[in-house]
Design a protein around this motif. Structure first.
Motif, PDB file in Angstrom:
ATOM      1  N   GLU A   1       0.837  -1.216   0.000  1.00 30.89           N
ATOM      2  CA  GLU A   1       0.000   0.000   0.000  1.00 30.89           C
ATOM      3  C   GLU A   1       0.865   1.256   0.000  1.00 30.89           C
ATOM      4  N   ASP A   2       1.972   1.214   0.773  1.00 26.72           N
ATOM      5  CA  ASP A   2       2.890   2.376   0.781  1.00 26.72           C
ATOM      6  C   ASP A   2       3.426   2.627  -0.627  1.00 26.72           C
ATOM      7  N   ILE A   3       3.807   1.534  -1.301  1.00 25.58           N
ATOM      8  CA  ILE A   3       4.384   1.677  -2.647  1.00 25.58           C
ATOM      9  C   ILE A   3       3.335   2.258  -3.604  1.00 25.58           C
TER      10      ILE A   3
ATOM     11  N   MET B   1       6.376  -9.620  -5.592  1.00 23.98           N
ATOM     12  CA  MET B   1       6.908  -8.590  -6.508  1.00 23.98           C
ATOM     13  C   MET B   1       6.069  -8.514  -7.789  1.00 23.98           C
ATOM     14  N   CYS B   2       5.676  -9.679  -8.314  1.00 21.04           N
ATOM     15  CA  CYS B   2       4.865  -9.681  -9.546  1.00 21.04           C
ATOM     16  C   CYS B   2       3.513  -9.013  -9.278  1.00 21.04           C
ATOM     17  N   ARG B   3       2.985  -9.272  -8.077  1.00 16.29           N
ATOM     18  CA  ARG B   3       1.688  -8.657  -7.753  1.00 16.29           C
ATOM     19  C   ARG B   3       1.822  -7.131  -7.725  1.00 16.29           C
ATOM     20  N   ILE B   4       2.901  -6.651  -7.145  1.00 17.61           N
ATOM     21  CA  ILE B   4       3.102  -5.195  -7.067  1.00 17.61           C
ATOM     22  C   ILE B   4       3.264  -4.610  -8.478  1.00 17.61           C
TER      23      ILE B   4
ATOM     24  N   LYS C   1       1.043  -1.530 -13.061  1.00 18.02           N
ATOM     25  CA  LYS C   1       0.774  -1.459 -14.504  1.00 18.02           C
ATOM     26  C   LYS C   1      -0.731  -1.370 -14.797  1.00 18.02           C
ATOM     27  N   ASN C   2      -1.549  -2.066 -13.998  1.00 22.44           N
ATOM     28  CA  ASN C   2      -3.002  -2.005 -14.213  1.00 22.44           C
ATOM     29  C   ASN C   2      -3.560  -0.638 -13.822  1.00 22.44           C
ATOM     30  N   THR C   3      -3.016  -0.088 -12.742  1.00 26.62           N
ATOM     31  CA  THR C   3      -3.525   1.214 -12.287  1.00 26.62           C
ATOM     32  C   THR C   3      -3.043   2.346 -13.196  1.00 26.62           C
ATOM     33  N   TYR C   4      -1.806   2.218 -13.675  1.00 25.39           N
ATOM     34  CA  TYR C   4      -1.224   3.293 -14.494  1.00 25.39           C
ATOM     35  C   TYR C   4      -0.687   2.707 -15.801  1.00 25.39           C
ATOM     36  N   PRO C   5      -1.593   2.335 -16.726  1.00 25.17           N
ATOM     37  CA  PRO C   5      -1.132   1.652 -17.939  1.00 25.17           C
ATOM     38  C   PRO C   5      -0.215   2.504 -18.827  1.00 25.17           C
TER      39      PRO C   5
ATOM     40  N   SER D   1       6.903 -10.794 -17.398  1.00 28.05           N
ATOM     41  CA  SER D   1       5.531 -11.138 -17.798  1.00 28.05           C
ATOM     42  C   SER D   1       4.511 -10.345 -16.995  1.00 28.05           C
ATOM     43  N   ALA D   2       4.873  -9.997 -15.758  1.00 25.73           N
ATOM     44  CA  ALA D   2       3.950  -9.198 -14.935  1.00 25.73           C
ATOM     45  C   ALA D   2       3.888  -7.752 -15.421  1.00 25.73           C
TER      46      ALA D   2
END
Ligand code: SAM
Ligand code: FES
Length: 354
Positions: free
Chosen positions: A93-95, A125-128, A133-137, A158-159
């Motif tokens: 969440e901080d990141i 790490m992949c989740r982050i 990328k999903n939030t800021y494409p 790949s993430a």
């Protein structure tokens, strides 16, 4: 005509016309540093940088998300055996909050940098990365997490990770071994860089200028490595001693040699992404401006929460540890404007030169 020795003029011409130099020629250039040679190289480097990037300076928002590290690099302030370092790890969440703030400030590249902290498994790490990328494409994600396995680099790619920074530190094996404990391997680090390139990352290598034991010969190998490996980015900054390391009394690298090498690297690789680093701004109040005026084209303001900044102290007296992200962003924008350059707010990808 200038006052440089004929050999110097010949080597500079060779560099300018994109000819490869031998190791002894690179070492000659370094040994024969002079203010006049530096000015001439800077002029040529700036002209070349302008051909690709105009007066644009790319910005990357740096998020120093963990200072926990399993490694013990002899020069590094956050090395594992520094028991006086107050350790921290940002939460997911901080990141995300740092990215949110950065996005609002116009950043379109986020650089996640940290020590080699085992908590950040591939899964985490992949989740982050995919969340960013999903939030800021429209943003690029650069990782700087040190050495990991091929599978790990592949999963992160790949993430959605776009770029990876892994300084090679020195291209001379004996020098590398003198700066690192025996558990760390020169060939492994070099192999990581090759794998990252193979996986399609925009890859950055790099080294410290003036690191203990560095010579014109080891630097020549660094330049040869840049010439042959053809990285998309190259992070170079002066070595600065940290009081909690064995190199506490070693001499720091100089602004002059760092800027000289920035110009040479620009000539070796005309469209390379080349940051004017925080370390350069730490050893001289106008270090980053001097870096840009020597051919650099990237700056990396800090987006980490102010509460942790002082704790990510790789070297003594690191600058910008008390400022809010917005202040860092504005300060750098003003600094760039003062020398006739302009910060741009797009991803700032590598421009292919051929
Ligand atoms: N753990 C990752 C890695 O190893 O690539 C990223 C973090 S590491 C602290 C980032 C870089 O900081 C290193 O590659 C090194 O070149 C630089 N660095 C470490 N100690 C330094 C010092 N005393 N002076 C200048 N730069 C330093
Ligand atoms: Fe791991 Fe410096 S020793 S980041």
């Amino acid at each position: 005509m200038n006052n440089l020795a004929p050999t110097m003029n010949m080597l500079i011409e060779k560099l300018e016309s994109h000819h490869s130099l031998s190791l002894s020629q690179y070492a000659f250039l370094i040994r024969h540093y002079s203010e006049e040679a530096a000015l001439l190289l800077a002029e040529k480097a700036v002209a070349l940088r302008k051909r690709f990037y105009g007066n644009a300076v790319y910005v990357r928002g740096l998020i120093e998300f963990s200072n926990i590290c399993k490694n013990d690099c002899f020069y590094c302030g956050i090395r594992k055996s520094n028991s006086n370092c107050q350790r921290y790890r940002l939460s997911e969440e901080d990141i995300m909050a740092c990215c949110h703030e950065g996005y609002e400030l116009g950043f379109r590249t986020f650089v996640l940098q940290g020590g080699e902290d085992g908590y950040f498994t591939d899964e985490i790490m992949c989740r982050i990365v995919s969340r960013i990328k999903n939030t800021y494409p429209d943003c690029a994600v650069t990782l700087s997490l040190g050495e990991r396995s091929y599978e790990s680099y592949k999963a992160l790619r790949s993430a959605g990770a776009d770029r990876y920074l892994l300084r090679h530190e020195t291209a001379d094996q004996a020098h590398y071994e003198s700066l690192h404990p025996k558990e760390m391997s020169f060939s492994h680090r070099m192999n990581c860089l090759k794998q990252l390139k193979e996986l399609g990352y925009q890859v950055g290598c790099g080294f410290m200028v003036g690191s203990p034991g560095q010579t014109p010969q080891t630097l020549a190998k660094d330049l040869k490595f840049v010439e042959t490996f053809r990285p998309h980015m190259c992070g170079i900054g002066p070595f600065i001693p940290h009081q909690e390391t064995i190199y506490r009394d070693a001499a720091p690298g100089t602004v002059e040699m760092t800027c000289y090498l920035l110009s040479i690297i620009r000539l070796i690789s005309p469209s390379i992404l080349l940051p004017a680093t925080t370390a350069l701004g730490t050893i001289h109040p106008l270090g980053r401006e001097k870096g840009i005026l020597s051919g650099a084209n990237v700056v990396m303001p800090n987006l980490s929460p102010v509460s942790v900044r002082k704790k990510y102290e790789l070297y003594d007296n690191k600058i910008c540890t008390g400022d809010e992200s917005a202040q860092c962003r504005q300060c750098l924008a003003r600094r760039m404007e003062s020398i006739g350059y302009e910060i741009v707010t797009h991803r700032g990808d590598y421009i292919k030169q051929d």
